[in-house]
Design an enzyme around this catalytic site. Structure first.
Site, PDB file in Angstrom:
ATOM      1  N   THR A 175       0.856  -1.192   0.000  1.00 19.88           N
ATOM      2  CA  THR A 175       0.000   0.000   0.000  1.00 19.88           C
ATOM      3  C   THR A 175       0.889   1.238   0.000  1.00 19.88           C
ATOM      4  O   THR A 175       1.995   1.200   0.530  1.00 19.88           O
ATOM      5  CB  THR A 175      -0.858  -0.045   1.284  1.00 19.88           C
ATOM      6  OG1 THR A 175      -1.752  -1.135   1.176  1.00 19.88           O
ATOM      7  CG2 THR A 175      -1.622   1.241   1.526  1.00 19.88           C
ATOM      8  N   ARG A 203     -14.185  -7.313  -0.835  1.00 16.18           N
ATOM      9  CA  ARG A 203     -13.504  -7.046   0.437  1.00 16.18           C
ATOM     10  C   ARG A 203     -12.954  -5.604   0.454  1.00 16.18           C
ATOM     11  O   ARG A 203     -12.350  -5.139  -0.498  1.00 16.18           O
ATOM     12  CB  ARG A 203     -12.352  -8.041   0.612  1.00 16.18           C
ATOM     13  CG  ARG A 203     -11.508  -7.847   1.889  1.00 16.18           C
ATOM     14  CD  ARG A 203     -10.277  -7.021   1.621  1.00 16.18           C
ATOM     15  NE  ARG A 203      -9.357  -6.999   2.769  1.00 16.18           N
ATOM     16  CZ  ARG A 203      -8.319  -6.192   2.862  1.00 16.18           C
ATOM     17  NH1 ARG A 203      -8.046  -5.330   1.882  1.00 16.18           N
ATOM     18  NH2 ARG A 203      -7.532  -6.217   3.911  1.00 16.18           N
ATOM     19  N   VAL A 204     -13.173  -4.902   1.530  1.00 19.16           N
ATOM     20  CA  VAL A 204     -12.608  -3.562   1.697  1.00 19.16           C
ATOM     21  C   VAL A 204     -11.732  -3.585   2.941  1.00 19.16           C
ATOM     22  O   VAL A 204     -12.142  -4.106   3.987  1.00 19.16           O
ATOM     23  CB  VAL A 204     -13.729  -2.502   1.847  1.00 19.16           C
ATOM     24  CG1 VAL A 204     -13.130  -1.125   2.105  1.00 19.16           C
ATOM     25  CG2 VAL A 204     -14.599  -2.461   0.594  1.00 19.16           C
ATOM     26  N   GLY A 205     -10.524  -3.047   2.822  1.00 18.41           N
ATOM     27  CA  GLY A 205      -9.600  -3.038   3.960  1.00 18.41           C
ATOM     28  C   GLY A 205      -9.658  -1.740   4.735  1.00 18.41           C
ATOM     29  O   GLY A 205     -10.653  -1.004   4.709  1.00 18.41           O
ATOM     30  N   ASP A 206      -8.550  -1.450   5.404  1.00 14.50           N
ATOM     31  CA  ASP A 206      -8.484  -0.285   6.298  1.00 14.50           C
ATOM     32  C   ASP A 206      -8.301   1.043   5.569  1.00 14.50           C
ATOM     33  O   ASP A 206      -8.681   2.105   6.084  1.00 14.50           O
ATOM     34  CB  ASP A 206      -7.303  -0.458   7.263  1.00 14.50           C
ATOM     35  CG  ASP A 206      -5.973  -0.604   6.509  1.00 14.50           C
ATOM     36  OD1 ASP A 206      -5.893  -1.460   5.601  1.00 14.50           O
ATOM     37  OD2 ASP A 206      -5.019   0.139   6.808  1.00 14.50           O
ATOM     38  N   THR A 225      -0.027   1.123   6.459  1.00 19.30           N
ATOM     39  CA  THR A 225       0.059  -0.011   5.551  1.00 19.30           C
ATOM     40  C   THR A 225       0.079  -1.252   6.435  1.00 19.30           C
ATOM     41  O   THR A 225       0.432  -1.178   7.600  1.00 19.30           O
ATOM     42  CB  THR A 225       1.323   0.067   4.675  1.00 19.30           C
ATOM     43  OG1 THR A 225       1.424  -1.130   3.893  1.00 19.30           O
ATOM     44  CG2 THR A 225       2.591   0.224   5.504  1.00 19.30           C
ATOM     45  N   GLY A 226      -0.313  -2.384   5.879  1.00 19.50           N
ATOM     46  CA  GLY A 226      -0.301  -3.599   6.684  1.00 19.50           C
ATOM     47  C   GLY A 226      -1.573  -4.375   6.501  1.00 19.50           C
ATOM     48  O   GLY A 226      -2.328  -4.149   5.547  1.00 19.50           O
ATOM     49  N   GLY A 228      -5.071  -5.089   6.683  1.00 24.85           N
ATOM     50  CA  GLY A 228      -6.187  -4.176   6.871  1.00 24.85           C
ATOM     51  C   GLY A 228      -7.173  -4.588   7.932  1.00 24.85           C
ATOM     52  O   GLY A 228      -7.700  -3.748   8.667  1.00 24.85           O
TER      53      GLY A 228
HETATM   54  N1  GLY Z   1      -3.686  -2.166   4.203  1.00 28.55           N
HETATM   55  C1  GLY Z   1      -4.322  -2.402   2.980  1.00 28.55           C
HETATM   56  C2  GLY Z   1      -5.362  -3.410   3.042  1.00 28.55           C
HETATM   57  O1  GLY Z   1      -5.320  -4.313   3.874  1.00 28.55           O
HETATM   58  O2  GLY Z   1      -6.275  -3.359   2.249  1.00 28.55           O
END
Ligand code: GLY
Length: 294
Positions: A175, A203-206, A225-226, A228
């Site tokens: 990211t 799927r939606v992350g952080d 980053t990491g 999510g």
């Molecule tokens: N940190 C990005 C994600 O997990 O989507």
């Protein structure tokens, strides 16, 4: 309040880089230098992120990682110190998700647009369709898909658990993000991503969730980053900027990384506080950043 203009950018975190660190550092430095040329903090982060979205080694824009069905679903978010937010999730055919997120912030009454509606809005804002998939990502996707097919579990929900193990083995989240403060003391956080390899479509992350992977308040701004799900579950972005109420940026990020580690979240975080101090911290073994103006 500081009047020094500065910017910090990241391009992911993990166990170690997939490619040469020199090339990666060069792009991060170029993105930070380009960002510094922006007139406002919003311009600064947008300029920097667009460079990273265009470079195929990062998981954002062109070169983003692929979903289980071989597509790209791109998420991005911008958040300002005075509470303005714009975000998009699940864009499949857009070159610069960060610019679409900025348009959501500046041209709508909403904060987050997703999927088909976000794509429609991007087109309305003049963004032509663009396929972000690169030949390298498609080759990697075919390999992962074949591994998956050879597995014994069959096509059921256990896929997801297995993906989590693969991601751990893969060990890299690419990211991209930027935090900047301008000469008027305005500061902004921005993040852009393709998410994680072989994520389930939808799927939606952080990243596009204010308070998770991207956050700003009157005390500071951060981009993460990491993994999510972990970042989101523990609202790590909000945690970090709230700490900046009484701590320097670096102390707040160190405390947030400690909190993340205690919960087993592999991540990296960059930030800026209201006095213009930049910071970075990571629980993942490795993270490269670029800085300019500090
Ligand atoms: N940190 C990005 C994600 O997990 O989507």
């Amino acid at each position: 309040m500081s009047s020094r203009k500065s910017i910090i950018v990241h391009g992911g975190a993990g166990r170690g880089p997939t490619g040469p660190t020199g090339e990666r550092q060069g792009v991060l430095d170029r993105a930070a230098a380009e960002g510094l040329r922006g007139r406002s903090a919003v311009d600064m982060v947008e300029r920097a992120i667009r460079i990273l979205e265009d470079h195929p080694i990062f998981d954002a824009g062109t070169g983003a990682v692929l979903t289980l069905d071989g597509g790209c679903e791109l998420d991005a978010c911008l958040m300002t110190h005075d509470g303005r937010v714009g975000a998009v999730a699940g864009l499949r055919r857009t070159r610069y998700p960060i610019s679409v997120a900025r348009a959501v912030m500046e041209k709508t009454d909403h904060h987050l647009l997703v999927g088909a509606g976000a794509t429609r809005f991007a087109r309305l804002m003049g963004h032509p369709d663009h396929d972000p998939r690169t030949p390298e990502r498609l080759t990697a996707w075919r390999r992962l898909r074949d591994d998956l097919r050879r597995g014994r579990d069959g096509p059921d929900f256990r896929f997801w658990k297995r993906m989590a193990r693969w991601q751990k083995a893969y060990g890299l989240f690419e990211t991209v993000g930027a935090c900047a403060i301008d000469e008027r003391g305005r500061f902004v956080a921005a993040t852009s991503t393709g998410g994680i390899w072989m994520k389930l479509p939808g799927r939606v992350g952080d990243t596009p969730i204010p308070g998770a992977g991207t956050c700003a308040n009157p005390f500071g701004a951060i981009s993460m980053t990491g993994h999510g799900e972990g970042v989101m579950r523990h609202c790590l972005g909000r945690h970090a900027v709230e700490l900046m109420r009484r701590m320097s940026c670096q102390a707040a990020l160190d405390a947030t990384a400690k909190h993340a580690l205690a919960h087993g979240v592999e991540c990296g975080i960059i930030g800026v506080d209201r006095r213009g101090r930049l910071g970075r911290a990571n629980t993942a073994k490795w993270m490269q950043v670029g800085k300019a103006g500090a």
